[in-house]
Design a protein around this motif. Structure first.
Motif, mmCIF file in Angstrom:
data_model
loop_
_atom_site.group_PDB
_atom_site.id
_atom_site.type_symbol
_atom_site.label_atom_id
_atom_site.label_comp_id
_atom_site.label_asym_id
_atom_site.label_seq_id
_atom_site.Cartn_x
_atom_site.Cartn_y
_atom_site.Cartn_z
ATOM 1 N N LYS A 110 0.986 -1.339 0.005
ATOM 2 C CA LYS A 110 0.010 0.137 0.042
ATOM 3 C C LYS A 110 0.787 1.483 0.005
ATOM 4 O O LYS A 110 0.562 2.298 -0.582
ATOM 5 C CB LYS A 110 -0.989 0.173 1.216
ATOM 6 C CG LYS A 110 -1.748 1.109 1.114
ATOM 7 C CD LYS A 110 -2.620 1.404 2.544
ATOM 8 C CE LYS A 110 -2.157 2.149 3.705
ATOM 9 N NZ LYS A 110 -1.706 3.486 2.957
ATOM 10 N N GLN A 113 2.374 1.570 -3.621
ATOM 11 C CA GLN A 113 1.259 1.979 -4.485
ATOM 12 C C GLN A 113 0.853 3.501 -4.189
ATOM 13 O O GLN A 113 0.643 4.338 -4.948
ATOM 14 C CB GLN A 113 -0.162 1.262 -4.222
ATOM 15 C CG GLN A 113 -1.079 1.593 -5.347
ATOM 16 C CD GLN A 113 -0.886 1.352 -6.700
ATOM 17 O OE1 GLN A 113 -0.496 0.108 -7.015
ATOM 18 N NE2 GLN A 113 -0.977 2.281 -7.454
ATOM 19 N N ASP A 114 0.935 4.082 -3.039
ATOM 20 C CA ASP A 114 0.488 5.368 -2.627
ATOM 21 C C ASP A 114 1.765 6.345 -3.022
ATOM 22 O O ASP A 114 1.339 7.319 -3.584
ATOM 23 C CB ASP A 114 0.663 5.441 -1.000
ATOM 24 C CG ASP A 114 -0.231 6.944 -0.601
ATOM 25 O OD1 ASP A 114 -0.819 7.478 -1.146
ATOM 26 O OD2 ASP A 114 0.297 7.440 0.400
ATOM 27 N N ASP A 117 1.496 6.405 -6.799
ATOM 28 C CA ASP A 117 0.403 7.186 -7.075
ATOM 29 C C ASP A 117 0.586 8.664 -7.207
ATOM 30 O O ASP A 117 0.172 9.830 -7.756
ATOM 31 C CB ASP A 117 -1.026 6.904 -6.261
ATOM 32 C CG ASP A 117 -1.409 5.653 -6.842
ATOM 33 O OD1 ASP A 117 -1.083 4.931 -8.091
ATOM 34 O OD2 ASP A 117 -2.379 5.070 -5.951
ATOM 35 N N ALA A 128 -4.773 4.429 -2.256
ATOM 36 C CA ALA A 128 -3.919 3.362 -1.778
ATOM 37 C C ALA A 128 -4.465 2.386 -1.009
ATOM 38 O O ALA A 128 -4.474 1.149 -1.419
ATOM 39 C CB ALA A 128 -2.509 3.676 -1.822
#
Length: 161
Positions: A110, A113-114, A117, A128
């Motif tokens: 996460k 991904q965050d 992003d 996320a």
């Protein structure tokens, strides 16, 4: 006590066996679920580096003939992404890659991904956390659907490894 796999009748129906049962029906179901899983992860805009990393580590666990793999090595990344990816791989390895298939993954996915992003000039319209929830629920749903219910007998999904 574990029950016998209703598909092959050769082994105990455990999570590891479900991932590699050589019954033709099991292989067909796993291949279909595998393809659906990656389509869903793509739809929820999973970062390519995460998708490729998961595919590389998970494909070994799920015995399906997919032909030549185009993900033989980890993706090339640099800087903070490389550091986060390395940490996520190490932590997921400690947890177990098979555990990711049943929804237990490191929260570093996460975080990664965050971070990806946040660097995207056109970021996805989801958080996320939403991505992690979708990804972690998609994996077990697809793995569990690999076990067809045998209408003649009761073969529940086994949690033994």
């Amino acid at each position: 006590m574990t029950s016998l796999c209703p598909r092959c009748l050769d082994a105990a129906e455990t999570n590891p066996h479900v991932y590699c049962c050589m019954s033709q029906g099991a292989i067909t179901q796993r291949k279909s679920d595998w393809i659906d899983l990656w389509k869903q992860l793509h739809r929820c805009k999973t970062a390519t580096v995460i998708e490729q990393t998961w595919r590389r580590f998970l494909q070994r666990l799920v015995t399906i003939p997919l032909g030549e793999s185009n993900v033989d090595t980890l993706p090339v990344v640099h800087g903070s992404v490389a550091e986060l990816l390395h940490q996520a791989i190490e932590e997921q390895t400690r947890i177990g890659w098979d555990k990711l298939l049943v929804g237990t993954g490191t929260m570093l996915w996460k975080t990664l991904q965050d971070f990806i992003d946040s660097e995207n000039p056109n970021p996805p319209q989801r958080t996320a956390s939403d991505w992690m929830n979708t990804a972690s629920h998609q994996m077990p749903a697809k793995v569990q659907s690999a076990v067809l219910e045998d209408k003649e007998s009761n073969h529940p999904w086994s949690n033994t490894s």
